[in-house]
Motif scaffolding. Sequence first.
Motif, PDB file in Angstrom:
ATOM      1  N   TYR A 116      -0.061  -9.811  -7.323  1.00 35.87           N
ATOM      2  CA  TYR A 116      -0.488  -9.355  -5.998  1.00 35.87           C
ATOM      3  C   TYR A 116      -0.857 -10.537  -5.103  1.00 35.87           C
ATOM      4  N   ALA A 121       2.351 -12.070  -3.876  1.00 38.47           N
ATOM      5  CA  ALA A 121       2.973 -11.217  -2.870  1.00 38.47           C
ATOM      6  C   ALA A 121       2.233 -11.290  -1.545  1.00 38.47           C
ATOM      7  N   ALA A 122       0.894 -11.376  -1.591  1.00 41.25           N
ATOM      8  CA  ALA A 122       0.119 -11.486  -0.358  1.00 41.25           C
ATOM      9  C   ALA A 122       0.406 -12.802   0.350  1.00 41.25           C
ATOM     10  N   ARG A 143       0.259  -3.834   1.748  1.00 40.15           N
ATOM     11  CA  ARG A 143      -0.168  -2.955   0.658  1.00 40.15           C
ATOM     12  C   ARG A 143       0.973  -2.072   0.162  1.00 40.15           C
ATOM     13  N   ARG A 164       4.227  -2.533   0.466  1.00 39.71           N
ATOM     14  CA  ARG A 164       5.259  -3.324  -0.194  1.00 39.71           C
ATOM     15  C   ARG A 164       4.815  -3.757  -1.577  1.00 39.71           C
ATOM     16  N   GLN A 165       3.568  -4.105  -1.735  1.00 40.32           N
ATOM     17  CA  GLN A 165       3.064  -4.469  -3.052  1.00 40.32           C
ATOM     18  C   GLN A 165       3.119  -3.272  -4.008  1.00 40.32           C
ATOM     19  N   ILE A 201       5.623  -4.051  -6.861  1.00 37.56           N
ATOM     20  CA  ILE A 201       4.869  -4.557  -8.010  1.00 37.56           C
ATOM     21  C   ILE A 201       4.285  -3.416  -8.838  1.00 37.56           C
ATOM     22  N   THR A 202       3.498  -2.558  -8.187  1.00 34.92           N
ATOM     23  CA  THR A 202       2.772  -1.529  -8.935  1.00 34.92           C
ATOM     24  C   THR A 202       3.715  -0.563  -9.625  1.00 34.92           C
ATOM     25  N   ALA A 258       3.567  -9.847   1.944  1.00 37.49           N
ATOM     26  CA  ALA A 258       3.781  -8.450   1.592  1.00 37.49           C
ATOM     27  C   ALA A 258       2.514  -7.643   1.841  1.00 37.49           C
TER      28      ALA A 258
END
Length: 321
Positions: free
Chosen positions: A209, A212-213, A219, A221-222, A226-227, A217
């Motif tokens: 995360y 990505a931040a 929330r 998009r993450q 990712i999630t 990216a």
Amino acid sequence: MTTTTRTPPKRTAERTARTGSAGRRSRREPQGAAWVFLSPWVLGAVVLTLLPMAVSLYLSFTDYNMFDAPQWIGLRNYTQMFTEDARYWRSVVSTLTYVVIAVPLQLGLALAVALALKSIRRGRGFYRSAFYAPSLLGASMSIALVWRAIFNDGGTVDDLLSRAGLDIGGWVNRPGWALLAVALLTVWQFGAPMVIFLAGLQQIPSELYEAAAVDGAGRWRQFVSITVPMLSPVIFFNLVLQTIQAFQVFTPAFAVSGGKGGPADSTLFYTLYLYDRGFTASHMGYASAMAWVLLVAIGIVTALLFRSSRGWVFYANEEER
């Protein structure tokens, strides 16, 4: 002059034989102890599962009313089920509709609550227990009866919707809404998949995360990039587990419909109709045939889910394999 003492060959052979027999005994003893500890489970599996399944399979080919001796009729129960029984097909449609509605809503709510709990620092244990409590209570007949009263004519939901200008009436008395009321009871019991989702979320590395931040990216998009991929094995596990349970739902439909599957067979789920054929109409042979069809159907659906998982479930060690 040095004297060398030699062990007689006979004594050496006896010692080797004793050592070998002791080794064999030491290997047999742990196996015997294991079978002693496993014997309650093995006995329970044979007496309470395998033997009843074998009897049920035999009864599915018979005409049996629980009072007279079973009479062999071959495939008549199955042919009647698929070609002559209209209520059977209505129960299949009601069950499939329920599964399609209840399972995605339950898993979506469980994942949303798990994401919210992950960000909570204080009182996480309390909230986790509070959200898990409906899973312990929801399967009881008392909660199902309370649910029926809430969605009945003049109940809490009817009163709130009437004040908001939506005069729908009691959901349990309307064919288009009764099944939704039962599905919402299942959705309310989202505690078990929520706990599993929360455990899976805690295993995702925070470095992903952070990276990505840094790349800009947001929330959403993450969550998508990712999630969901990292949580896909947990999503798949919950999907399989909740789908199998949804196909076997009984208590909510029995309580909401009064055991009849109404109104207009809208809540006539498969297991409820199986119960009606077996214990109300005393057609236990027909009910046994229905049970085996349900077992095969659940097996097929589970196999299809496993096959579909190849395209969307991501495992961290896939490259290593």
